[in-house]
Design a protein around this motif. Sequence first.
Motif, PDB file in Angstrom:
ATOM      1  N   TYR A 176       0.812  -1.160   0.020  1.00 42.68           N
ATOM      2  CA  TYR A 176      -0.018   0.012   0.090  1.00 42.68           C
ATOM      3  C   TYR A 176       0.900   1.365  -0.163  1.00 42.68           C
ATOM      4  N   GLY A 177       2.229   1.111  -0.368  1.00 38.48           N
ATOM      5  CA  GLY A 177       3.200   2.266  -0.333  1.00 38.48           C
ATOM      6  C   GLY A 177       3.207   3.043   0.884  1.00 38.48           C
ATOM      7  N   LEU A 178       3.438   2.382   2.053  1.00 34.07           N
ATOM      8  CA  LEU A 178       3.595   2.752   3.188  1.00 34.07           C
ATOM      9  C   LEU A 178       4.903   2.616   4.044  1.00 34.07           C
ATOM     10  N   SER A 179       5.598   2.051   3.209  1.00 35.87           N
ATOM     11  CA  SER A 179       6.888   1.348   4.156  1.00 35.87           C
ATOM     12  C   SER A 179       7.884   2.263   4.746  1.00 35.87           C
ATOM     13  N   GLY A 180       7.620   3.567   4.408  1.00 34.91           N
ATOM     14  CA  GLY A 180       8.448   4.639   4.988  1.00 34.91           C
ATOM     15  C   GLY A 180       8.003   4.668   6.560  1.00 34.91           C
ATOM     16  N   GLU A 181       6.769   4.271   6.999  1.00 39.45           N
ATOM     17  CA  GLU A 181       6.363   4.627   8.121  1.00 39.45           C
ATOM     18  C   GLU A 181       6.404   3.135   9.167  1.00 39.45           C
ATOM     19  N   LYS A 182       7.422   2.443   8.604  1.00 36.05           N
ATOM     20  CA  LYS A 182       7.472   1.176   9.707  1.00 36.05           C
ATOM     21  C   LYS A 182       7.919   1.497  11.017  1.00 36.05           C
ATOM     22  N   ASP A 183       8.885   2.363  11.329  1.00 37.18           N
ATOM     23  CA  ASP A 183       9.123   2.655  12.757  1.00 37.18           C
ATOM     24  C   ASP A 183       8.343   3.100  13.478  1.00 37.18           C
ATOM     25  N   THR A 184       7.387   4.138  13.010  1.00 35.19           N
ATOM     26  CA  THR A 184       6.314   4.741  13.704  1.00 35.19           C
ATOM     27  C   THR A 184       4.983   3.643  14.129  1.00 35.19           C
ATOM     28  N   VAL A 185       5.030   2.871  13.010  1.00 37.21           N
ATOM     29  CA  VAL A 185       4.004   1.899  13.014  1.00 37.21           C
ATOM     30  C   VAL A 185       4.165   0.919  14.225  1.00 37.21           C
ATOM     31  N   LYS A 186       5.393   0.427  14.237  1.00 34.57           N
ATOM     32  CA  LYS A 186       5.939  -0.369  15.144  1.00 34.57           C
ATOM     33  C   LYS A 186       5.770   0.136  16.702  1.00 34.57           C
ATOM     34  N   LYS A 187       6.116   1.207  16.881  1.00 37.29           N
ATOM     35  CA  LYS A 187       6.020   1.914  18.156  1.00 37.29           C
ATOM     36  C   LYS A 187       4.552   2.084  18.593  1.00 37.29           C
ATOM     37  N   TRP A 188       3.577   2.205  17.816  1.00 42.98           N
ATOM     38  CA  TRP A 188       2.162   2.407  17.970  1.00 42.98           C
ATOM     39  C   TRP A 188       1.378   0.875  17.996  1.00 42.98           C
ATOM     40  N   TYR A 189       1.631   0.058  17.158  1.00 42.44           N
ATOM     41  CA  TYR A 189       0.817  -1.004  17.061  1.00 42.44           C
ATOM     42  C   TYR A 189       1.502  -2.395  17.366  1.00 42.44           C
ATOM     43  N   ASP A 190       2.853  -2.418  17.568  1.00 48.20           N
ATOM     44  CA  ASP A 190       3.456  -3.710  17.836  1.00 48.20           C
ATOM     45  C   ASP A 190       3.436  -3.731  19.315  1.00 48.20           C
ATOM     46  N   GLY A 191       4.012  -4.880  19.764  1.00 48.68           N
ATOM     47  CA  GLY A 191       4.145  -5.059  21.238  1.00 48.68           C
ATOM     48  C   GLY A 191       3.368  -6.324  21.898  1.00 48.68           C
ATOM     49  N   PHE A 192       2.635  -6.978  21.156  1.00 52.77           N
ATOM     50  CA  PHE A 192       1.595  -7.795  21.610  1.00 52.77           C
ATOM     51  C   PHE A 192       2.731  -9.356  21.370  1.00 52.77           C
ATOM     52  N   LYS A 193       2.706 -10.084  22.547  1.00 55.23           N
ATOM     53  CA  LYS A 193       3.145 -11.319  22.455  1.00 55.23           C
ATOM     54  C   LYS A 193       2.345 -12.594  22.746  1.00 55.23           C
ATOM     55  N   PHE A 194       2.342 -13.399  21.824  1.00 49.66           N
ATOM     56  CA  PHE A 194       1.580 -14.787  22.204  1.00 49.66           C
ATOM     57  C   PHE A 194       2.575 -16.006  22.321  1.00 49.66           C
ATOM     58  N   GLY A 195       2.390 -16.591  23.277  1.00 49.05           N
ATOM     59  CA  GLY A 195       3.460 -17.742  23.734  1.00 49.05           C
ATOM     60  C   GLY A 195       4.848 -17.165  23.601  1.00 49.05           C
ATOM     61  N   ASN A 196       5.905 -17.574  22.702  1.00 50.05           N
ATOM     62  CA  ASN A 196       7.056 -17.242  22.645  1.00 50.05           C
ATOM     63  C   ASN A 196       7.121 -16.475  21.444  1.00 50.05           C
ATOM     64  N   HIS A 197       6.181 -16.106  20.995  1.00 46.43           N
ATOM     65  CA  HIS A 197       6.249 -15.108  19.368  1.00 46.43           C
ATOM     66  C   HIS A 197       5.997 -13.983  19.615  1.00 46.43           C
ATOM     67  N   SER A 198       6.885 -13.038  19.808  1.00 46.60           N
ATOM     68  CA  SER A 198       6.746 -11.526  19.933  1.00 46.60           C
ATOM     69  C   SER A 198       6.552 -10.877  18.486  1.00 46.60           C
ATOM     70  N   ASP A 199       6.472  -9.469  18.456  1.00 46.08           N
ATOM     71  CA  ASP A 199       5.958  -8.690  17.320  1.00 46.08           C
ATOM     72  C   ASP A 199       4.806  -8.830  16.900  1.00 46.08           C
ATOM     73  N   ILE A 200       3.664  -9.218  17.397  1.00 49.21           N
ATOM     74  CA  ILE A 200       2.250  -9.355  17.032  1.00 49.21           C
ATOM     75  C   ILE A 200       1.874  -7.928  16.884  1.00 49.21           C
ATOM     76  N   TYR A 201       1.079  -7.696  15.930  1.00 47.47           N
ATOM     77  CA  TYR A 201       0.667  -6.242  15.666  1.00 47.47           C
ATOM     78  C   TYR A 201      -0.914  -6.517  15.677  1.00 47.47           C
ATOM     79  N   ASN A 202      -1.501  -5.345  16.291  1.00 47.69           N
ATOM     80  CA  ASN A 202      -2.880  -5.380  16.519  1.00 47.69           C
ATOM     81  C   ASN A 202      -3.635  -5.271  14.886  1.00 47.69           C
ATOM     82  N   PRO A 203      -4.574  -6.331  14.570  1.00 51.07           N
ATOM     83  CA  PRO A 203      -5.032  -6.109  13.161  1.00 51.07           C
ATOM     84  C   PRO A 203      -5.800  -4.842  12.805  1.00 51.07           C
ATOM     85  N   TRP A 204      -6.623  -4.582  13.995  1.00 50.83           N
ATOM     86  CA  TRP A 204      -7.609  -3.596  13.562  1.00 50.83           C
ATOM     87  C   TRP A 204      -7.149  -2.141  13.382  1.00 50.83           C
ATOM     88  N   SER A 205      -6.188  -1.925  14.121  1.00 50.09           N
ATOM     89  CA  SER A 205      -5.198  -0.775  14.046  1.00 50.09           C
ATOM     90  C   SER A 205      -4.289  -0.915  12.669  1.00 50.09           C
TER      91      SER A 205
END
Length: 565
Positions: free
Chosen positions: A263-292
């Motif tokens: 969708y042409g938004l690759s330049g926003e990766k760092d910001t998106v990570k700070k805002w929507y990353d952080g969920f961890k299920f089991g031993n798998h980290s870096d899960i993002y909120n799908p709604w956001s």
Amino acid sequence: MVKTIGIGKQDFASVIEDNCFFVDKTSFIKEWWDSKDDVTLITRPRRFGKTLNMSMLNCFFSNQYKDRSDLFDSLSIWEDEDYRKIQGTYPVIFMSFASVKADNLGDAKIQIKAQIEAVYKRHRYLLEGDTLTADEIADFEGTNTRMGDAESGLKLNILCEYFHRYWGKKTIIILDEYDTPIQEAYLHGYWNEFTAYIRSLFNATFKTNPYMERAIMTGITRVSKESIFSDLNNLNVITTTSSSYATSFGFTENEVFDAMEEYGLSGEKDTVKKWYDGFKFGNHSDIYNPWSITNFLKEKQISPYWASTSSNGLVNRLIRTASAEIKSMMETLLEGDSVEVSIDEQLVFEQLDNDENAIWSLLLASGYLKVDSLEKRGLTLEPWYHLSITNLETVSMFSNMFRGWFNASVSNYNGFIRALLRGNVKEMNIYMNEVALSTFSSFDSGKHPSGKSEPERFYHGFVLGLLVELRDKYEVQSNRESGYGRYDVMIIPRDKNSQAVIIEFKVIDSQEETSLDMTADSALKQIEEKNYDAKLLERGYKREAIQHYGFAFEGKKVLIKKAQI
């Protein structure tokens, strides 16, 4: 051409038919079926794709979709020939309790009975031919909101038997958002009566049901087995700390970054990570909120999408009325640090009234906190969790919650903050008394053994509000060591040329003090004697730039005095 992003679409068939944006999670189908578990309960935060995944399971297994292989032929599950053979071959009961939200027991039961009635109506073909006897037809036709509690509890079990006769196969049962009515029952005070009803329904549906092939339930919380699952020894519970289905709900970082490229938004990766990353299920980290993430891809701007749709009434109430200690830990979290707690992920709603630590289980299950690390201590291997706020979006949710506590007196609250920063004690007293008068009781749970109100619950809530309002220009700390003791509140300006503030709260002791004036003087004396300035002086602040305030409480009355420099 990129696919259209349909916000809020939870029906799998329509997502595929309309060629909408979709992250392929069909590996979940295989993982669940290969597990061979009789009954699976999966807990995940809200808006993490639970309903869409349950709809996907329904479309895959239900014989109502036996001619709809087109829904899956471009997805990963279709690469497995064995799974092609079982698509559309089972009778399925697919229900959701998401809309069962009642403020009383009677309406809650009616709403569940309405869900059962709707399932029966979808399968009226069973009335044709000789599958059912005359009595069974009459029973079928009598499935409505007026049926008795015991009768309604057996209805899904009986329907599975009808399916077995008609289709010659056992039934798959899918129940989405199983815990929505349970939370409502706790919030509105009919928990004990409701759990008796739901326990009977679940026992007949999932335990004493010879015509059930498998079942799966989803929800936000893992409700205690003793309360509603006491008879289900065939239940496999998957929480956010379980390793199973770790990537089936929510988006992985690779899935998010691939979509952003598309969708042409690759330049926003760092910001998106700070805002929507952080969920961890089991031993798998870096899960993002799908709604956001889906909202971000559509709107192409950062916003608290998930937080703004939050239904956090229970969390809000529990934190607001919590003890000073719990609020203090929330302050620590809001400052970006972690807290260490021993919790049981199995939530017993009754414990929320008696064991304040149960709130951490709810915050973790709801996705508001994440597990940084987990330790097992002692001979009993007691679990200790290091928890922190999940991401910036969740920080914004907490900030709005704490601001909301003072909505009833927002002008007085803002007036107090302005007066505090100017050092105007007269205005501080006027505004603070108005704020206390209008909001004090909302912080008091009314369940203290002594029967007395606890001002500490109010003023530590007040500190959380200060922390939110001032954090751009000030660092707000409470209950930290300095000098020879622990101060109540320290407001530290990021500009060392501005005034720093130390506040000490005291409740009037009628045996030693005859007035609020004496209590406020005692608070100021403690600041001086305990040398609370020490921490600020060590950090380079000048003594003459440090203001001391004593807050004296008597019920909803407050007196604030300022030390003379």
